[in-house]
Design a protein around this motif. Structure first.
Motif, PDB file in Angstrom:
ATOM      1  N   LEU A 286       0.864  -1.180   0.000  1.00  0.00           N
ATOM      2  CA  LEU A 286       0.000   0.000   0.000  1.00  0.00           C
ATOM      3  C   LEU A 286       0.902   1.231   0.000  1.00  0.00           C
ATOM      4  O   LEU A 286       1.771   1.365   0.872  1.00  0.00           O
ATOM      5  CB  LEU A 286      -0.902  -0.027   1.253  1.00  0.00           C
ATOM      6  N   LEU A 322      -0.563  -0.688  -4.568  1.00  0.00           N
ATOM      7  CA  LEU A 322      -1.917  -0.155  -4.448  1.00  0.00           C
ATOM      8  C   LEU A 322      -1.906   1.284  -3.958  1.00  0.00           C
ATOM      9  O   LEU A 322      -1.066   1.659  -3.132  1.00  0.00           O
ATOM     10  CB  LEU A 322      -2.726  -1.012  -3.452  1.00  0.00           C
ATOM     11  N   GLY A 326      -7.170   1.740  -2.908  1.00  0.00           N
ATOM     12  CA  GLY A 326      -7.192   0.283  -3.101  1.00  0.00           C
ATOM     13  C   GLY A 326      -6.958  -0.139  -4.534  1.00  0.00           C
ATOM     14  O   GLY A 326      -6.844  -1.328  -4.834  1.00  0.00           O
TER      15      GLY A 326
END
Ligand code: GLU
Length: 373
Positions: A286, A322, A326
């Motif tokens: 992320l 990501l 998301g």
């Protein structure tokens, strides 16, 4: 600009020389011929090209050192000869290149090394570092542990795999033939030399016919297949007679010598396609907003921009990148395992060594190993 002329602008080349050439048809190492290629490579190097050399000839050199007249049939004897001969091969290249002020490095690889992602990344980083240091890597198959090229290829496949690994613009296969013919010239007097064609044209396999001499394993067929393989990473392949005066210099200047089997994609486009098609994702990262922007600007992913790491994976695994929403914005091959990535996430690159005890790479994912989606 013709395909041949484009080669003159290439920056990174892989040159492969086969056993029959390096050993003058089996009569020990042909030091004069090796000195000639070293001179030409040194000149191209001085013109700014990076060159990796894939050289066979270890078995033939070893046979001579051991006083063997005929090539043994038993595989472990061939492997033993290769281990002995590799010493002469490395010594000869080192002394020939040192006359031009160039350093060499010995690199022994197997096909499996390049199929395994982790070893692939290691081999790639080491070879690129050597090229950037101005060293000429002298690569051969690690014949002690594998026998692929002894059995089939005489390093033609290895040459293509190295071209893939380094994203070279061209693979130059020097052999004892003028190039690829439309039929076997030994039996068919009307056979003509193919000057240029697409590497993925399957007609060339039929033209390439059977295997080569008793010294070299690979005939034309392994060279045509090597060209197909090299083309997958966007590398053009040239097959030419290494005994032709100044063969390398002339090929690198775009002269019409030997056979050019060209790739239809550029190295960069081919690599991006490969990454997009072949990656089984093992986890995800992320990213913070800064990292998302950096990636979109074509930069590498640094650990500082990673908020969290999901999944368990090894160095070399394919992971998704990501954004906060998301969505997947990129995917690529990661330089650290999941547990290492968790430890260095949110830290600056200058802290990596203190945290892990070593520094593998500054980037978590290098931009060349990444495809933006
Ligand atoms: N790697 C081997 C060598 O350097 C392959 C060539 C062969 O089969 O003769 O000798």
């Amino acid at each position: 600009m013709t395909m041949r002329q484009q080669l003159a602008d290439s920056h990174r080349l892989v040159v492969k020389v086969g056993s029959a050439l390096v050993t003058n048809n089996g009569a020990g190492l042909d030091e004069q011929a090796i000195a000639e290629w070293a001179r030409q490579i040194a000149q191209l190097h001085a013109e700014g090209k990076q060159i990796a050399l894939v050289s066979s000839g270890a078995i033939a050199a070893g046979m001579q050192r051991l006083g063997w007249q005929t090539r043994p049939r038993v595989m472990h004897e061939l492997q033993a000869a290769a281990a002995v001969g590799q010493m002469s091969l490395a010594q000869t290249y080192e002394s020939c290149f040192s006359r031009h002020g160039l350093k060499t490095a010995q690199v022994l690889l197997t096909h499996e090394d390049l199929a395994d992602r982790k070893r692939y990344l290691n081999a790639r980083s080491t070879l690129i570092t050597l090229l950037e240091l101005g060293v000429v890597p002298i690569i051969n198959e690690n014949d002690t542990v594998v026998t692929d090229e002894i059995k089939f290829g005489d390093n033609d496949t290895l040459g293509a795999l190295v071209a893939n690994l380094l994203e070279a613009e061209a693979l130059i296969i020097l052999t004892d033939q003028p190039g690829l013919f439309s039929a076997d010239p030994r039996y068919n007097p009307s056979a003509t030399l193919i000057s240029e064609g697409r590497a993925d044209d399957t007609a060339y396999e039929a033209m390439a016919g059977g295997a080569g001499s008793s010294i070299a394993r690979g005939g034309m067929i392994t060279k045509v297949r090597a060209a197909q393989r090299a083309a997958r990473s966007g590398a053009d392949t040239l097959i030419a007679n290494g005994r032709e005066p100044d063969a390398l210099l002339r090929l690198a200047r775009g002269e019409k010598l030997g056979t050019l089997l060209f790739a239809t994609e550029s190295p960069l486009a081919a690599r991006q396609q490969w990454l997009a098609d072949h990656l089984q994702l093992a986890g995800s990262l992320l990213l913070d907003e800064g990292a998302v922007r950096a990636l979109r600007d074509g930069k590498s992913l640094l650990p500082i921009g990673v908020v969290s790491v999901d999944g368990e994976f090894e160095r070399g695994a394919a992971v998704a990148c990501l954004s906060a929403g998301g969505g997947e914005i990129a995917r690529g091959l990661i330089n650290y395992s999941s547990s290492e990535a968790r430890r260095i996430a949110r830290h600056g690159t200058q802290e990596i060594e203190a945290i892990l005890g070593y520094l593998d790479e500054e980037a978590l994912i290098h931009r060349n190993n990444m495809v933006l989606l």
